[in-house]
Design a protein around this motif. Structure first.
Motif, PDB file in Angstrom:
ATOM      1  N   LYS A 194      -6.885 -12.942  -5.820  1.00 20.88           N
ATOM      2  CA  LYS A 194      -7.596 -14.228  -5.881  1.00 20.88           C
ATOM      3  C   LYS A 194      -8.933 -14.129  -5.151  1.00 20.88           C
ATOM      4  O   LYS A 194      -9.950 -14.645  -5.626  1.00 20.88           O
ATOM      5  CB  LYS A 194      -6.738 -15.335  -5.259  1.00 20.88           C
ATOM      6  CG  LYS A 194      -5.512 -15.689  -6.068  1.00 20.88           C
ATOM      7  CD  LYS A 194      -4.662 -16.723  -5.334  1.00 20.88           C
ATOM      8  CE  LYS A 194      -3.356 -16.992  -6.040  1.00 20.88           C
ATOM      9  NZ  LYS A 194      -2.502 -17.910  -5.246  1.00 20.88           N
TER      10      LYS A 194
ATOM     11  N   LYS B 104     -11.416 -12.215  -7.276  1.00 24.76           N
ATOM     12  CA  LYS B 104     -11.941 -13.035  -8.373  1.00 24.76           C
ATOM     13  C   LYS B 104     -13.054 -13.945  -7.875  1.00 24.76           C
ATOM     14  O   LYS B 104     -14.045 -14.157  -8.582  1.00 24.76           O
ATOM     15  CB  LYS B 104     -10.817 -13.841  -9.027  1.00 24.76           C
ATOM     16  CG  LYS B 104      -9.890 -12.984  -9.856  1.00 24.76           C
ATOM     17  CD  LYS B 104      -8.755 -13.811 -10.421  1.00 24.76           C
ATOM     18  CE  LYS B 104      -7.748 -12.930 -11.123  1.00 24.76           C
ATOM     19  NZ  LYS B 104      -6.583 -13.697 -11.593  1.00 24.76           N
TER      20      LYS B 104
ATOM     21  N   LYS C 235     -16.998 -13.809  -9.084  1.00 21.10           N
ATOM     22  CA  LYS C 235     -17.268 -15.014  -9.876  1.00 21.10           C
ATOM     23  C   LYS C 235     -18.751 -15.178 -10.222  1.00 21.10           C
ATOM     24  O   LYS C 235     -19.085 -15.520 -11.352  1.00 21.10           O
ATOM     25  CB  LYS C 235     -16.762 -16.254  -9.129  1.00 21.10           C
ATOM     26  CG  LYS C 235     -16.877 -17.534  -9.944  1.00 21.10           C
ATOM     27  CD  LYS C 235     -16.337 -18.719  -9.171  1.00 21.10           C
ATOM     28  CE  LYS C 235     -16.391 -20.028  -9.905  1.00 21.10           C
ATOM     29  NZ  LYS C 235     -17.352 -20.237 -10.918  1.00 21.10           N
TER      30      LYS C 235
ATOM     31  N   ILE D  27      -9.814  -5.067 -10.194  1.00 14.56           N
ATOM     32  CA  ILE D  27      -9.008  -5.541 -11.324  1.00 14.56           C
ATOM     33  C   ILE D  27      -8.635  -4.369 -12.232  1.00 14.56           C
ATOM     34  O   ILE D  27      -7.469  -4.209 -12.608  1.00 14.56           O
ATOM     35  CB  ILE D  27      -9.759  -6.634 -12.117  1.00 14.56           C
ATOM     36  CG1 ILE D  27     -10.010  -7.873 -11.250  1.00 14.56           C
ATOM     37  CG2 ILE D  27      -8.996  -6.991 -13.395  1.00 14.56           C
ATOM     38  CD1 ILE D  27      -8.775  -8.638 -10.835  1.00 14.56           C
TER      39      ILE D  27
ATOM     40  N   GLN E 296      -1.644 -11.876 -14.145  1.00  7.61           N
ATOM     41  CA  GLN E 296      -2.972 -12.001 -13.524  1.00  7.61           C
ATOM     42  C   GLN E 296      -3.992 -11.098 -14.226  1.00  7.61           C
ATOM     43  O   GLN E 296      -5.100 -11.508 -14.526  1.00  7.61           O
ATOM     44  CB  GLN E 296      -2.895 -11.618 -12.043  1.00  7.61           C
ATOM     45  CG  GLN E 296      -2.072 -12.538 -11.197  1.00  7.61           C
ATOM     46  CD  GLN E 296      -2.932 -13.554 -10.480  1.00  7.61           C
ATOM     47  OE1 GLN E 296      -4.079 -13.299 -10.155  1.00  7.61           O
ATOM     48  NE2 GLN E 296      -2.373 -14.714 -10.253  1.00  7.61           N
TER      49      GLN E 296
ATOM     50  N   PHE F 259      -7.238 -12.201 -16.715  1.00  9.70           N
ATOM     51  CA  PHE F 259      -8.615 -11.787 -16.430  1.00  9.70           C
ATOM     52  C   PHE F 259      -9.219 -11.061 -17.629  1.00  9.70           C
ATOM     53  O   PHE F 259     -10.341 -11.345 -18.052  1.00  9.70           O
ATOM     54  CB  PHE F 259      -8.651 -10.900 -15.188  1.00  9.70           C
ATOM     55  CG  PHE F 259     -10.048 -10.531 -14.768  1.00  9.70           C
ATOM     56  CD1 PHE F 259     -10.768 -11.369 -13.948  1.00  9.70           C
ATOM     57  CD2 PHE F 259     -10.629  -9.354 -15.199  1.00  9.70           C
ATOM     58  CE1 PHE F 259     -12.075 -11.034 -13.561  1.00  9.70           C
ATOM     59  CE2 PHE F 259     -11.918  -9.012 -14.821  1.00  9.70           C
ATOM     60  CZ  PHE F 259     -12.645  -9.864 -14.003  1.00  9.70           C
TER      61      PHE F 259
END
Length: 188
Positions: A60, A63, A67, A106, A124, A128
């Motif tokens: 999290k 991300k 962003k 990721i 997750q 993504f």
């Protein structure tokens, strides 16, 4: 009475994120996490439940970290050129970091957990990747000369190319990375 935390949760999550990013999930031990985060095992378990819960929190955090780069792609209006710039921006994101990380957390996680039965991590990662693919499709549709089949094929190609780029940034030179990006977009 519960003891007050002697640490800032977001800071220890970030420290754990960089450790997982460098080493992967399986190669990161609880002892390594304790040392990197500067807190004891009891505090980790108390705040995050276990190593897996902490890892979810680091995803999290990652991300949030990426962003701005992702939003820049989503909000741009130059189609394929926006995707190309996103590739360059993604590489730069890892280079700007001084924490000796390589690749993309990721993508690294996606590769590490590809054969894992861990549905939460897979969920997750798939969310993504599906989101990224949808943005690629949106940008590819800006070229009215492309039919839907071509758009889908190119979006799949670009998603795989992004995986390859993330892996390549772990070992290849800047020139090789730039050549890879240029060749990826040469015929789109």
């Amino acid at each position: 009475m519960a003891r007050k935390k002697q640490y800032i949760e977001s800071e220890v999550i970030e420290k754990a994120m960089y450790l997982f990013w460098r080493n992967g999930y399986e190669n990161t031990s609880m002892q390594m996490l304790e040392q990197e985060m500067g807190i004891n095992k009891f505090s980790i378990y108390s705040s995050f439940g276990n190593k897996h819960g902490l890892f979810i929190e680091t995803l999290k955090s990652y991300k949030i970290k990426v962003k701005a780069t992702f939003d820049k792609l989503k909000n741009a209006s130059n189609g394929v050129e926006d995707i190309k710039q996103f590739f360059y921006n993604s590489v730069q994101l890892g280079r700007d970091d001084i924490k000796s990380v390589k690749g993309c957390l990721i993508t690294n996680t996606y590769n590490e957990f590809s054969q894992s039965p861990d549905e939460l991590i897979k969920e997750q990662m798939n969310a993504f990747m599906n989101n990224l693919k949808e943005v690629f499709i949106e940008k590819l549709r800006m070229d009215a000369s492309k039919d839907e089949e071509t758009i889908q094929k190119q979006a799949n190609f670009l998603l795989l190319a992004k995986h390859g780029l993330a892996a390549a940034t772990r070992v290849n030179s800047t020139k090789e990375i730039e050549d890879y990006i240029e060749m990826t977009f040469d015929r789109l």
